[in-house]
Design an enzyme around this catalytic site. Structure first.
Site, PDB file in Angstrom:
ATOM      1  N   MET A   1     -12.057   4.778  -0.501  1.00  0.00           N
ATOM      2  CA  MET A   1     -12.711   4.992   0.805  1.00  0.00           C
ATOM      3  C   MET A   1     -13.389   6.346   0.728  1.00  0.00           C
ATOM      4  O   MET A   1     -12.990   7.317   1.384  1.00  0.00           O
ATOM      5  CB  MET A   1     -11.664   4.922   1.924  1.00  0.00           C
TER       6      MET A   1
ATOM      7  N   HIS B   1      -8.344   1.354  -4.087  1.00  0.00           N
ATOM      8  CA  HIS B   1      -9.308   1.140  -2.993  1.00  0.00           C
ATOM      9  C   HIS B   1      -9.930   2.488  -2.634  1.00  0.00           C
ATOM     10  O   HIS B   1      -9.269   3.349  -2.062  1.00  0.00           O
ATOM     11  CB  HIS B   1      -8.527   0.531  -1.804  1.00  0.00           C
TER      12      HIS B   1
ATOM     13  N   ASP C   1      -4.740   3.783  -1.900  1.00  0.00           N
ATOM     14  CA  ASP C   1      -5.830   4.120  -0.986  1.00  0.00           C
ATOM     15  C   ASP C   1      -6.297   5.554  -1.184  1.00  0.00           C
ATOM     16  O   ASP C   1      -5.565   6.496  -0.872  1.00  0.00           O
ATOM     17  CB  ASP C   1      -5.340   3.954   0.460  1.00  0.00           C
TER      18      ASP C   1
ATOM     19  N   HIS D   1      -1.200  -1.212  -4.296  1.00  0.00           N
ATOM     20  CA  HIS D   1      -2.474  -0.936  -3.614  1.00  0.00           C
ATOM     21  C   HIS D   1      -2.528   0.560  -3.317  1.00  0.00           C
ATOM     22  O   HIS D   1      -1.622   1.120  -2.690  1.00  0.00           O
ATOM     23  CB  HIS D   1      -2.580  -1.759  -2.327  1.00  0.00           C
TER      24      HIS D   1
ATOM     25  N   ASP E   1      -6.733  -6.342   4.107  1.00  0.00           N
ATOM     26  CA  ASP E   1      -6.175  -4.993   4.119  1.00  0.00           C
ATOM     27  C   ASP E   1      -6.141  -4.419   5.531  1.00  0.00           C
ATOM     28  O   ASP E   1      -7.181  -4.113   6.104  1.00  0.00           O
ATOM     29  CB  ASP E   1      -7.026  -4.106   3.191  1.00  0.00           C
TER      30      ASP E   1
ATOM     31  N   SER F   1       0.838  -1.200   0.000  1.00  0.00           N
ATOM     32  CA  SER F   1       0.000   0.000   0.000  1.00  0.00           C
ATOM     33  C   SER F   1       0.870   1.245   0.000  1.00  0.00           C
ATOM     34  O   SER F   1       1.599   1.503   0.962  1.00  0.00           O
ATOM     35  CB  SER F   1      -0.906   0.025   1.232  1.00  0.00           C
TER      36      SER F   1
ATOM     37  N   MET G   1      -8.889   8.413  -0.009  1.00  0.00           N
ATOM     38  CA  MET G   1      -9.737   8.767   1.150  1.00  0.00           C
ATOM     39  C   MET G   1     -10.259  10.186   0.972  1.00  0.00           C
ATOM     40  O   MET G   1      -9.524  11.067   0.528  1.00  0.00           O
ATOM     41  CB  MET G   1      -8.910   8.705   2.429  1.00  0.00           C
TER      42      MET G   1
ATOM     43  N   MET H   1     -11.529  -5.603   5.279  1.00  0.00           N
ATOM     44  CA  MET H   1     -10.743  -4.672   6.088  1.00  0.00           C
ATOM     45  C   MET H   1     -10.430  -5.339   7.427  1.00  0.00           C
ATOM     46  O   MET H   1     -11.334  -5.735   8.166  1.00  0.00           O
ATOM     47  CB  MET H   1     -11.514  -3.373   6.336  1.00  0.00           C
TER      48      MET H   1
HETATM   49  C1  DX5 Z   1      -6.372   1.572   5.524  1.00  0.00           C
HETATM   50  C2  DX5 Z   1      -5.924   1.286   4.108  1.00  0.00           C
HETATM   51  C3  DX5 Z   1      -4.835   0.298   4.042  1.00  0.00           C
HETATM   52  C4  DX5 Z   1      -3.560   0.735   4.701  1.00  0.00           C
HETATM   53  C5  DX5 Z   1      -2.868  -0.477   5.226  1.00  0.00           C
HETATM   54  O1  DX5 Z   1      -7.466   2.405   5.493  1.00  0.00           O
HETATM   55  O2  DX5 Z   1      -6.994   0.779   3.345  1.00  0.00           O
HETATM   56  O3  DX5 Z   1      -4.586  -0.123   2.705  1.00  0.00           O
HETATM   57  O4  DX5 Z   1      -2.705   1.437   3.834  1.00  0.00           O
HETATM   58  O5  DX5 Z   1      -1.796  -0.073   5.972  1.00  0.00           O
HETATM   59  P1  DX5 Z   1      -1.047  -1.025   7.021  1.00  0.00           P
HETATM   60  O6  DX5 Z   1      -0.551  -2.194   6.240  1.00  0.00           O
HETATM   61  O7  DX5 Z   1       0.023  -0.125   7.565  1.00  0.00           O
HETATM   62  O8  DX5 Z   1      -2.066  -1.424   8.053  1.00  0.00           O
HETATM   63 ZN    ZN Z   2      -6.560  -0.154   1.325  1.00  0.00          ZN
END
Ligand code: DX5
Ligand code: ZN
Length: 215
Positions: A67, A65, A34, A32, A174, A7, A36, A136
């Site tokens: 969010m 991904h 993310d 990956h 994840d 990620s 947000m 998650m």
């Molecule tokens: C959390 C994200 C993850 C995050 C994982 O909201 O969706 O993808 O980057 O990070 P680690 O591996 O540090 O928990």
């Molecule tokens: Zn993620």
């Protein structure tokens, strides 16, 4: 052997090109990514221009991904900046089936993410329309959190549902993934491991990815 998806949330944003080049050289399978919005989750990460910049240096599958609330508003835009897999949250999608069809119509793989409190059974009627289920294993919004142990039960339940229905969905985990839980997750039925902090905060990310790949 699991698919490893580091990620980039935990990467050095001031050196994204070299982080991408590191991933290209490594045994990582996917990026990956993310996204947000500060509404669905209490944090804001990055959006289309940053993904477009990563894409210019990426030689691997872009696993995006979302969010964000109402993710269906931006399906075409994420395709345009290079997403290969687009995952929306179950909790953010009023018309999930329609969103899955729209993602596939753009030529992307369609993913659904479930928050830790959302039961796997809610996917029963769409599981054959899904290419990837992202479970998650922390509350979404931040990297570096502690893995939630109940995830193992969810993986097993989801694996059984996939086998019973003949779905081809992959199971992605994840949040909080490390070499301490990778083997048990794969044993329970996981296909894809996302790892942010564990990879990017390690002293040798390429070796850390290779270690995860061994499980
Ligand atoms: C959390 C994200 C993850 C995050 C994982 O909201 O969706 O993808 O980057 O990070 P680690 O591996 O540090 O928990
Ligand atoms: Zn993620």
């Amino acid at each position: 052997m699991a698919i490893i998806a580091p990620s980039l949330l935990a990467s050095d944003f001031a050196n994204l090109q070299s982080e991408c080049e590191m991933l290209n050289k490594s045994e990582a399978d996917w990026y990956h990514i993310d996204v947000m919005d500060g509404v669905f989750v209490p944090n804001i990460s990055f959006g289309m221009p940053v993904i477009e910049a990563m894409k210019r240096h990426s030689e691997k599958t872009m696993d995006v991904h979302l969010m964000i609330v109402q993710p269906e508003r931006y399906i075409k835009e994420f395709k345009a900046v290079g997403a290969d897999i687009l995952t929306v949250h179950y909790e953010a999608s009023t018309h999930l089936h329609r969103s899955l069809q729209a993602i596939k119509a753009e030529g992307m793989k369609a993913g659904v993410a479930l928050n830790p409190h959302t039961p796997v059974s809610l996917l029963k009627d769409v599981i054959k329309d899904i290419d990837l289920v992202c479970l998650m294993s922390v509350n979404p919004g931040f990297g570096g959190q502690k893995f939630i142990e109940n995830t193992y039960n969810k993986v097993k339940e989801l694996k059984a549902m996939i086998q019973e229905t003949g779905s081809e969905a992959l199971i992605e985990i994840d949040g909080g993934v490390t070499s301490a839980n990778a083997a048990a997750l794969i044993e329970a039925g996981a296909d894809v491991l996302v790892a942010g902090s564990f990879v990017f905060k390690s002293s040798d990310p390429i070796a850390t990815i290779a270690d995860l790949k061994k499980f």
